[in-house]
Design an enzyme around this catalytic site. Structure first.
Site, mmCIF file in Angstrom:
data_model
loop_
_atom_site.group_PDB
_atom_site.id
_atom_site.type_symbol
_atom_site.label_atom_id
_atom_site.label_comp_id
_atom_site.label_asym_id
_atom_site.label_seq_id
_atom_site.Cartn_x
_atom_site.Cartn_y
_atom_site.Cartn_z
ATOM 1 N N PRO A 1 66.630 12.987 -19.814
ATOM 2 C CA PRO A 1 65.978 13.546 -21.009
ATOM 3 C C PRO A 1 66.609 14.815 -21.572
ATOM 4 O O PRO A 1 65.999 15.469 -22.428
ATOM 5 C CB PRO A 1 64.571 13.866 -20.472
ATOM 6 C CG PRO A 1 64.816 14.276 -19.062
ATOM 7 C CD PRO A 1 65.953 13.410 -18.569
ATOM 8 N N CYS A 2 67.812 15.169 -21.134
ATOM 9 C CA CYS A 2 68.357 16.487 -21.484
ATOM 10 C C CYS A 2 68.531 16.696 -22.987
ATOM 11 O O CYS A 2 68.513 17.825 -23.468
ATOM 12 C CB CYS A 2 69.677 16.734 -20.760
ATOM 13 S SG CYS A 2 70.968 15.551 -21.140
#
Length: 231
Positions: free
Chosen positions: A176-177
């Protein structure tokens, strides 16, 4: 619904907002029998889950002989010489064609809130009909080619394997960065145009198809008709 922002101006999602969006998403899922459920883990924690059976074409040796030489079109081939006929007979007796047959795979998808990234995370695991789990290599093989380059070289991150932080079990995950970076223009645009929008619907519509999870168009239609009213 008002949005929170990081120092760099990107949108971040609070856990309460996450749960509100999920409940609205599940409300429409129930209406169209799309299979999403809410699982309550702790008093203030929970996640969305869906089980989906997906047919994958896998190659299996079924003993079907290949009567063509590579590079020769059967319907236009010239008559074979005696030597070539002998070669063909040997080839037919020793080579088996790879025939595609459908393989049923059970996917289990979880949408979980990450307090570290202040964004939703798509966890998933998959197994064959006999219960054997798919390895990371097999997961990559089932990712459509149009998404592989984006995962490896684009802004979507990649598929990794890590522990589900609510269940303590190994899952695959779409990292999810870059989620906030991807979602900021979508949510900003909706706010400026005063359009109803569901963060989870928009996000999952982008992330889900990468790993075989489609979001029906009616979710977006429901938003446009005000079913997901965020005011």
């Amino acid at each position: 619904m008002s949005h929170n922002f990081n120092q760099d101006g990107s949108i971040c999602l609070g856990e309460q907002q996450f749960q509100q969006f999920c409940k609205l998403f599940i409300k429409h899922s129930d209406e169209i029998c799309n299979g999403w459920e809410w699982k309550q883990k702790e008093l203030n924690e929970g996640y969305m889950v869906k089980v989906h059976l997906r047919a994958i074409n896998s190659k299996n040796n079924l003993g079907v002989r290949d009567h063509c030489f590579q590079g020769v079109q059967c319907h236009e081939a010239e008559p074979l010489s005696e030597e070539e006929v002998n070669m063909e007979n040997v080839s037919n007796d020793t080579e088996e064609a790879q025939v595609t047959t459908p393989e049923l795979i059970r996917y289990e998808y979880h949408v979980v809130y990450s307090s570290s990234y202040q964004a939703p995370v798509l966890y998933f695991r998959a197994c064959f009909a006999d219960g054997k789990p798919l390895a990371l290599k097999e997961i990559w093989e089932n990712v459509h080619d149009c998404y592989k380059e984006r995962l490896l070289h684009g802004s979507w991150g990649t598929i990794t394997q890590q522990e589900h932080h609510l269940l303590g079990q190994p899952f695959f995950v779409l990292h999810p960065c870059r989620t906030s970076e991807l979602m900021t223009p979508i949510m900003d645009g909706a706010t400026q145009e005063q359009r109803n929008v569901n963060y989870i619907t928009s996000w999952l519509s982008m992330m889900g198809p990468v790993v075989g999870l489609d979001v029906p168009l009616s979710y977006a239609t429901a938003v446009s008709q005000g079913i997901f009213d965020l005011n």
